[in-house]
Design an enzyme around this catalytic site. Sequence first.
Site, mmCIF file in Angstrom:
data_model
loop_
_atom_site.group_PDB
_atom_site.id
_atom_site.type_symbol
_atom_site.label_atom_id
_atom_site.label_comp_id
_atom_site.label_asym_id
_atom_site.label_seq_id
_atom_site.Cartn_x
_atom_site.Cartn_y
_atom_site.Cartn_z
ATOM 1 N N HIS A 18 14.735 20.694 -13.273
ATOM 2 C CA HIS A 18 13.986 21.635 -12.423
ATOM 3 C C HIS A 18 14.608 21.727 -11.038
ATOM 4 O O HIS A 18 14.889 22.822 -10.526
ATOM 5 C CB HIS A 18 12.533 21.158 -12.322
ATOM 6 C CG HIS A 18 11.657 22.023 -11.462
ATOM 7 N ND1 HIS A 18 10.652 22.805 -11.977
ATOM 8 C CD2 HIS A 18 11.628 22.225 -10.119
ATOM 9 C CE1 HIS A 18 10.055 23.460 -10.993
ATOM 10 N NE2 HIS A 18 10.620 23.114 -9.847
ATOM 11 N N GLU A 19 14.853 20.569 -10.428
ATOM 12 C CA GLU A 19 15.406 20.555 -9.070
ATOM 13 C C GLU A 19 16.858 21.045 -9.046
ATOM 14 O O GLU A 19 17.308 21.624 -8.055
ATOM 15 C CB GLU A 19 15.314 19.144 -8.477
ATOM 16 C CG GLU A 19 13.907 18.560 -8.438
ATOM 17 C CD GLU A 19 12.898 19.440 -7.722
ATOM 18 O OE1 GLU A 19 13.298 20.249 -6.860
ATOM 19 O OE2 GLU A 19 11.702 19.339 -8.033
ATOM 20 N N HIS A 43 16.893 24.730 -8.629
ATOM 21 C CA HIS A 43 16.752 25.068 -7.202
ATOM 22 C C HIS A 43 18.087 24.893 -6.479
ATOM 23 O O HIS A 43 18.463 25.717 -5.643
ATOM 24 C CB HIS A 43 15.710 24.162 -6.550
ATOM 25 C CG HIS A 43 14.303 24.454 -6.954
ATOM 26 N ND1 HIS A 43 13.847 25.732 -7.196
ATOM 27 C CD2 HIS A 43 13.240 23.632 -7.147
ATOM 28 C CE1 HIS A 43 12.565 25.677 -7.526
ATOM 29 N NE2 HIS A 43 12.173 24.415 -7.509
#
Length: 250
Positions: free
Chosen positions: A149-150, A153
Amino acid sequence: MNEEIPAAETLDKPQPPADESSIRGFQWWRRTFQYNTGIGLTGTEKDQYENDYKYVLQRKQCNECYQYRDWLLKYSPTVIFMAQQIARLNTSSDSTKESNGSEYKFDESKIICDVCPEWRSGGFHPELGILLCQNRIRDKWHLEDTLAHEMVHYYDNTRWSVDWLNLRHHACSEIRASSLSGECRFMQEFARRGLGFKVSNGHQECVRRRATLSVMGNPSCKDQKHAEKIVSEVWDSCFSDTRPFEEIYR
């Protein structure tokens, strides 16, 4: 009875313990018992025990977090792929070129483990990199979803220079991160919501819900309705954008 009291030197004296480790072990056990029961422990001693326990626990969590991180960077297809894609985008600062001149290596020092005060499992900072919340990670697979997920980003920020205070930018990256990381796949969502999980459009509902929650934490967001409105405005274009993947991982 008029029995005489024996002289002190004639009494059997207690023998010392075999080694110091038995003393330390006994003391640790006694302190643990006192801590759990509250018997015979002063306020200062209880505070000291809590501090010692927290230190040991945090060290254990930290070591496990870094072990999981290193394992995933070697064996997780999603994490390896994202690391390669980020490295290719940012060859000057966050990666180093291999000696053969054809491949790039992701700088793993950009992924750190630490204690988080909030109820979250990770975070991304455009200047510092990825934070994994060692005290919130349940297991290796939870960390895999969090790291993936990160890393989405990280990828978005590297490729498009995201303005994280711009709610539309933030919402778009959150939609992509929740959709592409695997955190909204069927089994994960079923484990979180049980019988409340809807099979039909479950993936999309999960992504929308998690993106809205994240946007609500943005200081530029007024409330939940505001976050839902922003997510809806960018939904079609951002949910359909699966870069750098060819399709959504479910």
